[in-house]
Design a protein around this motif. Structure first.
Motif, PDB file in Angstrom:
ATOM      1  N   ASN B 123      -9.273-146.568 -25.134  1.00 10.75           N
ATOM      2  CA  ASN B 123      -9.147-145.316 -24.376  1.00 10.75           C
ATOM      3  C   ASN B 123     -10.255-144.330 -24.752  1.00 10.75           C
ATOM      4  O   ASN B 123     -10.825-143.666 -23.901  1.00 10.75           O
ATOM      5  CB  ASN B 123      -7.803-144.643 -24.683  1.00 10.75           C
ATOM      6  N   ILE B 124     -10.510-144.236 -26.039  1.00 13.95           N
ATOM      7  CA  ILE B 124     -11.510-143.272 -26.512  1.00 13.95           C
ATOM      8  C   ILE B 124     -12.897-143.692 -26.037  1.00 13.95           C
ATOM      9  O   ILE B 124     -13.693-142.863 -25.588  1.00 13.95           O
ATOM     10  CB  ILE B 124     -11.454-143.164 -28.056  1.00 13.95           C
ATOM     11  N   ARG B 125     -13.145-144.995 -26.108  1.00 14.32           N
ATOM     12  CA  ARG B 125     -14.458-145.496 -25.694  1.00 14.32           C
ATOM     13  C   ARG B 125     -14.709-145.175 -24.215  1.00 14.32           C
ATOM     14  O   ARG B 125     -15.765-144.674 -23.850  1.00 14.32           O
ATOM     15  CB  ARG B 125     -14.532-147.014 -25.931  1.00 14.32           C
ATOM     16  N   ILE B 126     -13.701-145.408 -23.397  1.00 15.02           N
ATOM     17  CA  ILE B 126     -13.851-145.118 -21.962  1.00 15.02           C
ATOM     18  C   ILE B 126     -14.000-143.610 -21.733  1.00 15.02           C
ATOM     19  O   ILE B 126     -14.856-143.161 -20.976  1.00 15.02           O
ATOM     20  CB  ILE B 126     -12.626-145.655 -21.172  1.00 15.02           C
ATOM     21  N   THR B 127     -13.167-142.851 -22.414  1.00 16.03           N
ATOM     22  CA  THR B 127     -13.181-141.401 -22.206  1.00 16.03           C
ATOM     23  C   THR B 127     -14.510-140.789 -22.638  1.00 16.03           C
ATOM     24  O   THR B 127     -15.009-139.848 -22.030  1.00 16.03           O
ATOM     25  CB  THR B 127     -12.004-140.746 -22.973  1.00 16.03           C
ATOM     26  N   GLU B 128     -15.074-141.335 -23.689  1.00 19.29           N
ATOM     27  CA  GLU B 128     -16.335-140.804 -24.199  1.00 19.29           C
ATOM     28  C   GLU B 128     -17.446-140.959 -23.163  1.00 19.29           C
ATOM     29  O   GLU B 128     -18.355-140.145 -23.082  1.00 19.29           O
ATOM     30  CB  GLU B 128     -16.689-141.517 -25.504  1.00 19.29           C
ATOM     31  N   GLN B 129     -17.349-142.007 -22.354  1.00 20.18           N
ATOM     32  CA  GLN B 129     -18.367-142.257 -21.331  1.00 20.18           C
ATOM     33  C   GLN B 129     -18.024-141.598 -19.990  1.00 20.18           C
ATOM     34  O   GLN B 129     -18.814-141.658 -19.050  1.00 20.18           O
ATOM     35  CB  GLN B 129     -18.505-143.774 -21.093  1.00 20.18           C
ATOM     36  N   ALA B 130     -16.840-141.008 -19.904  1.00 20.10           N
ATOM     37  CA  ALA B 130     -16.356-140.558 -18.598  1.00 20.10           C
ATOM     38  C   ALA B 130     -17.054-139.286 -18.125  1.00 20.10           C
ATOM     39  O   ALA B 130     -17.490-138.462 -18.914  1.00 20.10           O
ATOM     40  CB  ALA B 130     -14.844-140.323 -18.660  1.00 20.10           C
ATOM     41  N   ASN B 131     -17.119-139.158 -16.822  1.00 17.60           N
ATOM     42  CA  ASN B 131     -17.666-137.951 -16.218  1.00 17.60           C
ATOM     43  C   ASN B 131     -16.600-136.851 -16.133  1.00 17.60           C
ATOM     44  O   ASN B 131     -16.865-135.698 -16.406  1.00 17.60           O
ATOM     45  CB  ASN B 131     -18.209-138.296 -14.828  1.00 17.60           C
ATOM     46  N   LEU B 132     -15.377-137.246 -15.762  1.00 14.14           N
ATOM     47  CA  LEU B 132     -14.312-136.251 -15.601  1.00 14.14           C
ATOM     48  C   LEU B 132     -13.042-136.633 -16.360  1.00 14.14           C
ATOM     49  O   LEU B 132     -12.667-137.807 -16.398  1.00 14.14           O
ATOM     50  CB  LEU B 132     -13.925-136.098 -14.133  1.00 14.14           C
ATOM     51  N   GLY B 133     -12.414-135.620 -16.913  1.00 15.79           N
ATOM     52  CA  GLY B 133     -11.092-135.792 -17.513  1.00 15.79           C
ATOM     53  C   GLY B 133     -10.112-134.876 -16.805  1.00 15.79           C
ATOM     54  O   GLY B 133     -10.434-133.715 -16.539  1.00 15.79           O
ATOM     55  N   ILE B 134      -8.927-135.407 -16.460  1.00 18.38           N
ATOM     56  CA  ILE B 134      -7.942-134.602 -15.711  1.00 18.38           C
ATOM     57  C   ILE B 134      -6.597-134.604 -16.430  1.00 18.38           C
ATOM     58  O   ILE B 134      -6.077-135.662 -16.789  1.00 18.38           O
ATOM     59  CB  ILE B 134      -7.737-135.164 -14.286  1.00 18.38           C
ATOM     60  N   THR B 135      -6.036-133.413 -16.656  1.00 21.37           N
ATOM     61  CA  THR B 135      -4.692-133.301 -17.224  1.00 21.37           C
ATOM     62  C   THR B 135      -3.915-132.224 -16.473  1.00 21.37           C
ATOM     63  O   THR B 135      -4.500-131.413 -15.775  1.00 21.37           O
ATOM     64  CB  THR B 135      -4.708-132.877 -18.715  1.00 21.37           C
ATOM     65  N   PHE B 136      -2.614-132.237 -16.666  1.00 19.78           N
ATOM     66  CA  PHE B 136      -1.804-131.103 -16.245  1.00 19.78           C
ATOM     67  C   PHE B 136      -1.823-130.050 -17.349  1.00 19.78           C
ATOM     68  O   PHE B 136      -2.138-130.356 -18.500  1.00 19.78           O
ATOM     69  CB  PHE B 136      -0.357-131.542 -15.985  1.00 19.78           C
ATOM     70  N   SER B 137      -1.468-128.824 -16.997  1.00 21.21           N
ATOM     71  CA  SER B 137      -1.245-127.789 -18.002  1.00 21.21           C
ATOM     72  C   SER B 137       0.246-127.748 -18.299  1.00 21.21           C
ATOM     73  O   SER B 137       1.068-127.810 -17.388  1.00 21.21           O
ATOM     74  CB  SER B 137      -1.709-126.430 -17.477  1.00 21.21           C
TER      75      SER B 137
END
Ligand code: SF4
Lengths: 474, 233
Positions: B123-137
């Protein structure tokens, strides 16, 4: 590095600060900006005095019961799988931390800004056992790459460096080849430091506030490096000065609000990160192992004395940002990682009068610091108490006093300041009142001729005075 | 497993001694503070007023704000992703995506990774390369333009940290006046015997620094860009 920085004498450091024109310009514009921010933010919040009263109430109660709250904090951290080590001395703290590092066979350590780790000289201790320590706060990283230039301000540590100097450091030490545009410099740092975060075995952080009733460490940052340091490595070590505890989240919240407003005029910084224990079972990111090191290192000596309120400090630097003496001489002149008024109060308490007896004299006693302090520490009164005690102990004021008060350009600037001082501490202040004439351009004052006088009339409230001064400038 | 506590007795006895008394062994009642200005801030603001205050504050923290409704949310997010150049997107595994009928994974033209604890560090490896991260508040603070995120198995800390752009979806009913209310909600949970999340993040806009000549630089270690999407629910 430890609390004390540099081997030069105080007046030599002052001279150095005075002759660094860039640094002086940077300091004064930073002061102005920080101060504007703080005043605006305080005004927006409304009832700032009420907030300060609340801050003072919370800090006073906490310090009076600090053994109870530290006990509770440690129990709660342990409940959530964290280890807690109580370190009475810098040495004990460093030994514990280096042992953890050795046990983990850690090679690389990513660190986010921590004043107390500077104070105890942790980086040197880690280097001695062969670990590589990377400071990840942008300002600290710049200083680290410049052969460990000491910080000059507690919020923006590389304040004394200009962009060309930073470009040069990056170029010489890291092979950077682009321009001195801040954005390009920062992007370079981002890329370099990303690798370090992903590579680090251990993350070390400081602690702005620890919440006793849940065992939570709270970090207040803008850059995001503290989040990296606590999300990516498997092991997290947090070092806190023992006074950094707050009873509940409600209290922590108030202290954070005071800190961000007083420090940078922000409502909140970009990141307030509250961490409790080790990561949970199904969590992917976050530490598997967590150590909280609670450091005394001379703080307990201050408890139960007339200086106890100095431990209320939340390290916002508001007092530094309004200090006319800091404006003149810059951070390095204090010879301590804690500069400005709070540094002048705290450093002699932690490090003793012998090494730091001049510091309480590095003040015009104008009281701007006291008025700026979000937790209402009576800073200038504490400075006067220091002077009285130095006179009591030594039987006389240090020789330095004579040059200092003149050198700071305060001698004739504002007689009212001396009246305030004289009322409070007649025997200390008297010699200075006599000394009303200074001749500019002579001896230690030579480099002062480019300095602007910064009188702070005693009766006016600081804010009114400041507004007036701003009008005059524009 | 509980952690170890070392050197406590000696340390705290000494501290108490300095204060000129014995160690406190009973519970200390935290007094009712005489001054409590924090509760007066935005005390009487309506939910719509809070939205306006939030939007206004976002202007000063370099954060773009979009408003949409439940029906439009899914397409708003997809447009956002495309406007930001597409590429790898990481989201939390959060039931609220279902509740709000956001189904990004079925979109063929999007490259979505949903945080999955079973995959561990991948997960971290993919996220580190990602353009966008999306979460709820989880809680939103109007005064400071802050989204509050509680970590959990499906709610990785890195999603709001490592990608270049961070998008927070803010259900309107999560908006409260300020940090005071969030702290109180956390204390209430704790009083009810719940555990506080191992990581609570209060995020206000993109990462930034003023360390070079006091110039504000946006995007240092964390996201370079932050966008909030307020959803009328
Ligand atoms: S003494 Fe007061 S103003 Fe100075 S840094 Fe500490 S809290 Fe801030």
């Amino acid at each position: 590095m430890s609390m004390k920085i540099g081997a030069e004498k105080f007046d030599e450091r002052v001279q150095e600060g005075l002759s660094d024109t860039f640094m002086r310009g940077a300091v004064s514009s930073a002061q102005t900006r920080f101060r504007n921010g703080r005043l605006n933010a305080a005004e927006e919040l409304g009832g700032w005095e009420e907030w300060r009263n609340l801050g003072e109430e919370i800090r006073t109660h906490t310090l009076e019961n600090i053994d109870y709250y530290l006990d509770l904090l440690s129990e709660k951290v342990a409940e959530r799988g964290g280890h807690v080590y109580f370190a009475q001395t810098a040495e004990e703290a460093n030994n514990y931390i280096t042992n953890v590092v050795k046990k983990k066979e850690a090679k690389k350590i990513a660190k986010s800004k921590s004043m107390v780790s500077e104070e105890i000289g942790l980086n040197d201790a880690l280097k001695d056992i062969g670990a590589e320590v990377v400071e990840t706060d942008l300002g600290e990283w710049i200083l680290q790459n410049d052969d460990v230039d000491p910080p000059s301000h507690i919020v923006t540590p590389a304040l004394h460096k200009n962009r060309e100097q930073i470009r040069e450091v990056f170029h010489d030490k890291l092979g950077y080849s682009k321009t001195d545009k801040p954005e390009e410099l920062a992007l370079f740092a981002r890329e370099k430091l990303r690798e370090e975060f992903l590579d680090a075995d251990i993350g070390i952080t400081g602690c702005n506030f620890a919440v006793a009733d849940t065992g939570t460490v709270t970090l207040v940052t803008n850059e995001g490096n503290a989040r990296m340091v606590t999300s990516l490595p498997d092991t997290q070590i947090t070092v806190m000065g023992m006074e950094r505890v707050a009873p509940t989240w409600n209290d922590m919240e108030v202290l954070v609000s005071l800190l961000t407003r007083a420090a940078v005029g922000q409502k909140l910084t970009s990141y307030i990160t509250s961490l409790t224990g080790v990561k949970e079972e199904d969590d992917v990111d976050g530490p598997e192992e967590f150590h909280l090191v609670i450091v005394d290192n001379g703080r307990s000596k201050i408890l139960g004395t007339e200086f106890q309120s100095a431990l209320h400090c939340i390290r916002c630097a508001a007092c530094i940002n309004v200090c006319p003496v800091y404006r003149h001489i810059g951070g390095h002149a204090y010879g301590s990682i804690y500069p400005g008024p709070i540094g002048a109060v705290l450093t002699p308490l932690l490090g003793g009068y012998e090494d730091h007896k001049e510091l309480p004299y590095a003040s015009s006693l104008c009281g701007a610091c006291t008025e700026a302090c979000p937790v209402k520490i009576p800073l200038h009164e504490l400075l006067i108490r220091h002077r009285e005690k130095i006179v009591e102990e030594k039987g006389e004021a240090p020789v330095f006093e004579n040059i200092s008060m003149k050198a700071f350009g305060m001698g004739t600037a504002s007689p009212t300041m001396y009246n305030i001082g004289t009322k409070l501490a007649p025997k200390v202040m008297k010699p200075m009142v006599k000394d009303e004439v200074i001749s500019k351009g002579v001896g230690p004052l030579k480099s002062w001729t480019t300095a602007r006088d910064f009188p702070a009339p005693g009766k006016q409230r600081f804010r009114d005075w400041y507004k007036k001064r701003q009008r005059e400038e524009s | 497993m509980a952690g170890k506590i070392m050197n406590k007795k000696h340390f705290l006895n000494h501290v108490a001694g300095q204060l000129g008394r014995e160690r406190i062994m009973d519970t200390v009642e935290r007094p009712e503070w005489k001054h409590q200005p924090q509760w007066n801030v935005l005390k009487d603001a309506s939910q719509d007023e809070l939205v306006d205050i939030l939007k206004e504050q976002c202007k000063s923290i370099h954060t773009e704000v979009l408003e949409t409704n439940k029906e439009q949310l899914s397409s708003t997010i997809q447009d956002m992703i495309k406007d930001n150049g597409g590429g790898q997107v990481v989201t939390w595994d959060d039931p609220r995506f279902q509740d709000f009928q956001v189904n990004l994974e079925t979109q063929e033209d999007l490259n979505i990774h949903v945080w999955d604890p079973r995959l561990g560090d991948e997960n971290i490896r993919i996220t580190e390369q990602a353009n966008l991260g999306i979460t709820f508040s989880d809680i939103t603070l109007a005064e400071s333009g802050t989204v509050v995120l509680f970590s959990d198995a499906g709610k990785g800390r890195s999603v709001s940290l490592l990608p270049s752009t961070y998008i927070a979806i803010i259900p309107k009913n999560t908006i409260v006046p300020r940090m005071t209310q969030a702290a109180e909600m956390i204390e209430e949970k704790v009083a009810n015997g719940e555990q506080v999340a191992s990581c609570v993040n209060f995020i206000s806009g993109p990462s930034n620094s003023a360390d070079i000549e006091m110039n504000l630089i946006v995007g240092v270690h964390g996201p370079i860009k932050a966008t909030y999407i307020i959803v009328d629910d």
